[in-house]
Motif scaffolding. Sequence first.
Motif, PDB file in Angstrom:
ATOM      1  N   HIS A 159      38.955  97.935  43.750  1.00 18.23           N
ATOM      2  CA  HIS A 159      39.399  99.286  43.431  1.00 18.23           C
ATOM      3  C   HIS A 159      38.552  99.954  42.367  1.00 18.23           C
ATOM      4  CE1 HIS A 159      41.251  98.477  39.474  1.00 18.23           C
ATOM      5  NE2 HIS A 159      41.547  97.297  39.968  1.00 18.23           N
ATOM      6  N   SER A 202      39.151  92.730  43.740  1.00 20.61           N
ATOM      7  CA  SER A 202      40.578  92.929  43.517  1.00 20.61           C
ATOM      8  C   SER A 202      41.021  94.334  43.920  1.00 20.61           C
ATOM      9  CB  SER A 202      40.823  92.709  42.022  1.00 20.61           C
ATOM     10  OG  SER A 202      42.176  92.571  41.770  1.00 20.61           O
ATOM     11  N   GLY A 240      42.821  89.235  45.870  1.00 21.36           N
ATOM     12  CA  GLY A 240      42.337  90.597  46.047  1.00 21.36           C
ATOM     13  C   GLY A 240      43.228  91.503  46.863  1.00 21.36           C
ATOM     14  N   GLU A 282      44.432  83.293  47.160  1.00 20.80           N
ATOM     15  CA  GLU A 282      44.723  83.371  45.709  1.00 20.80           C
ATOM     16  C   GLU A 282      45.210  84.746  45.276  1.00 20.80           C
ATOM     17  OE1 GLU A 282      40.956  82.503  43.897  1.00 20.80           O
ATOM     18  OE2 GLU A 282      41.138  80.366  44.225  1.00 20.80           O
ATOM     19  N   GLY A 284      47.050  87.520  43.163  1.00 19.83           N
ATOM     20  CA  GLY A 284      47.697  87.715  41.869  1.00 19.83           C
ATOM     21  C   GLY A 284      48.577  88.946  41.996  1.00 19.83           C
ATOM     22  N   ARG A 285      47.890  90.089  42.082  1.00 15.93           N
ATOM     23  CA  ARG A 285      48.557  91.391  42.128  1.00 15.93           C
ATOM     24  C   ARG A 285      49.659  91.465  43.196  1.00 15.93           C
ATOM     25  NH1 ARG A 285      45.681  95.783  40.495  1.00 15.93           N
ATOM     26  NH2 ARG A 285      43.782  94.606  40.911  1.00 15.93           N
ATOM     27  N   ARG A 321      45.422  99.616  32.213  1.00 13.00           N
ATOM     28  CA  ARG A 321      44.771  99.934  33.498  1.00 13.00           C
ATOM     29  C   ARG A 321      44.354 101.406  33.641  1.00 13.00           C
ATOM     30  NH1 ARG A 321      46.445  99.347  38.023  1.00 13.00           N
ATOM     31  NH2 ARG A 321      44.679  98.237  38.901  1.00 13.00           N
ATOM     32  N   TYR A 325      40.373 101.508  33.957  1.00 13.60           N
ATOM     33  CA  TYR A 325      39.834 101.697  35.316  1.00 13.60           C
ATOM     34  C   TYR A 325      40.130 103.081  35.875  1.00 13.60           C
ATOM     35  CZ  TYR A 325      40.526  96.600  34.970  1.00 13.60           C
ATOM     36  OH  TYR A 325      40.559  95.301  34.562  1.00 13.60           O
ATOM     37  N   TYR A 381      48.535  92.610  35.703  1.00 11.39           N
ATOM     38  CA  TYR A 381      47.547  93.039  34.718  1.00 11.39           C
ATOM     39  C   TYR A 381      48.135  94.094  33.771  1.00 11.39           C
ATOM     40  CZ  TYR A 381      44.867  90.648  38.269  1.00 11.39           C
ATOM     41  OH  TYR A 381      44.435  89.710  39.170  1.00 11.39           O
TER      42      TYR A 381
HETATM   43  N1  LLP Z   1      41.027  84.595  42.278  1.00 12.99           N
HETATM   44  C1  LLP Z   1      40.060  84.823  41.370  1.00 12.99           C
HETATM   45  C2  LLP Z   1      38.986  83.839  41.208  1.00 12.99           C
HETATM   46  C3  LLP Z   1      40.086  85.989  40.579  1.00 12.99           C
HETATM   47  O1  LLP Z   1      39.122  86.211  39.685  1.00 12.99           O
HETATM   48  C4  LLP Z   1      41.136  86.926  40.747  1.00 12.99           C
HETATM   49  C5  LLP Z   1      41.189  88.165  39.955  1.00 12.99           C
HETATM   50  C6  LLP Z   1      42.136  86.632  41.699  1.00 12.99           C
HETATM   51  C7  LLP Z   1      42.031  85.466  42.448  1.00 12.99           C
HETATM   52  C8  LLP Z   1      43.317  87.531  41.935  1.00 12.99           C
HETATM   53  O2  LLP Z   1      42.995  88.815  42.302  1.00 12.99           O
HETATM   54  P1  LLP Z   1      44.169  89.794  42.767  1.00 12.99           P
HETATM   55  O3  LLP Z   1      44.838  89.180  43.968  1.00 12.99           O
HETATM   56  O4  LLP Z   1      45.130  89.926  41.643  1.00 12.99           O
HETATM   57  O5  LLP Z   1      43.499  91.067  43.075  1.00 12.99           O
HETATM   58  N2  LLP Z   1      42.416  93.577  35.718  1.00 12.99           N
HETATM   59  C9  LLP Z   1      42.127  94.109  37.025  1.00 12.99           C
HETATM   60  C10 LLP Z   1      42.053  93.020  38.075  1.00 12.99           C
HETATM   61  C11 LLP Z   1      41.056  91.936  37.755  1.00 12.99           C
HETATM   62  C12 LLP Z   1      41.108  90.795  38.717  1.00 12.99           C
HETATM   63  C13 LLP Z   1      40.253  89.663  38.270  1.00 12.99           C
HETATM   64  N3  LLP Z   1      40.268  88.527  39.152  1.00 12.99           N
HETATM   65  C14 LLP Z   1      43.178  95.175  37.368  1.00 12.99           C
HETATM   66  O6  LLP Z   1      44.035  95.457  36.542  1.00 12.99           O
HETATM   67  O7  LLP Z   1      43.119  95.764  38.442  1.00 12.99           O
END
Ligand code: LLP
Length: 428
Positions: A159, A202, A240, A282, A284-285, A321, A325, A381
Amino acid sequence: MNTLNDPLENRNGQLFIDGVSAQTLVEKFDTPLYVISERRIRNNYQRLKAALTRNYSKFKIYYAMKANSNLAVLKVLESEGVCVDAVSPGEVFMALTSGFTPERILFTGTSVRNDELKFLSDSNVIINVDSQSQLIRLLKINVPKTLSVRINPEIGAGHHEHCITAGKESKFGVWEQDAVKAYTTAKEAGVEKFGIHMHIGSGILDSKPYLDALERLLAVAKKVHDQAKVNFEFIDIGGGLGVPYGPEDKPLDLQAYSDKVLSAFKAKMSQYDLGEPTLHIEPGRYLVADASILLTAVNTLKVTPYRKFVGVDAGFNTLIRPAMYGSYHHIIVANKLVATEEEKYDVAGPICESGDLLAKDRCLPRIEEGDLLAVLNAGAYGFSMSSQYNARPRAAEVLVKEGKYKLVREREQLDDLMQGQQQAIEWQ
Ligand code: LLP
């Protein structure tokens, strides 16, 4: 936006979160306050699991705990059977403390120090190395039984440019031309079981970049399989998965994502003769973003010749955020959900920087001092990136579940601002 998604509810113009009144929570715990719905986290996980199960049964979901590492959140997900993606010794420590066994923790770090590698080895978590340097330093400390290598598939998405974690300019991962060497080095040192990993970025709302990057990753896996004679126990396609933040954003079509990505995965597994490795993902969000809101009270209304500012008590110290961003977070007025008359405001925090805006040019019902705003989709986040900047103690967090609530993180106090510091320095 008048339609609220579960667990948010409009009861006579007042916001409720899984049956708990926002007003009651702030009377009890003050603002700024993060409110987390346990049920929504469980539902998010179950929905994702169901979407994957219909295409492939051998998968594991690793929660990227950097999104929200509150112990209560970790424990909820632990009880669902989730594994953890950790990126620092601190995250590993917290995951172990929350009840995750080491084999349920995958460490993916970058710029990792030797003492950190030692800690990870001693903790027996699975390590996903980010460079040949990290690999060689790890092998000198200990030869793990299982090891994974993060590959840069040279295709990234996300994003915001800060959140794209693969591609030409990226600091992450091992490049294709170095992959065979990495696995050969590990194999010769005595590593027995292998994984391969990517994480392209992500906040991705469509399947296309995953499909392109997956194709590259699996081509690398095939090369490693053939040239280094490695069989993969698992293939990790990273996190992501995006969530809609703005009223116009379309949610990721999870079924379509699962159908497309997993059928491409299965087709390549058989074409390349890679067997039936476990698929890791994996998120997160996706698991936590919409399970939490941030409640913040309006203390100031300021009208200048140019702008109308709504001054609130949460700034980028509490939710970074928007400032970091330019991210959009939908805002509603928790005590005026039925109000119709709208005006355009800038929602400003208490931090002494002009960039401290939670929203700009935002249409909201006419605001008065004392109103309570709810910033939506704040679960990923949000707290985890908060700080004490401007010497502001961090917010409190409450967990809600079916009409009940529990304080799961106390609000920091003024004393916390000085923790670990010397109040008087005497030079000898
Ligand atoms: N796996 C790895 C190795 C990662 O580095 C990350 C996120 C994830 C999984 C999980 O990504 P997700 O599913 O949450 O998109 N602070 C930023 C997002 C940074 C994500 C960093 N790595 C935000 O607030 O949008």
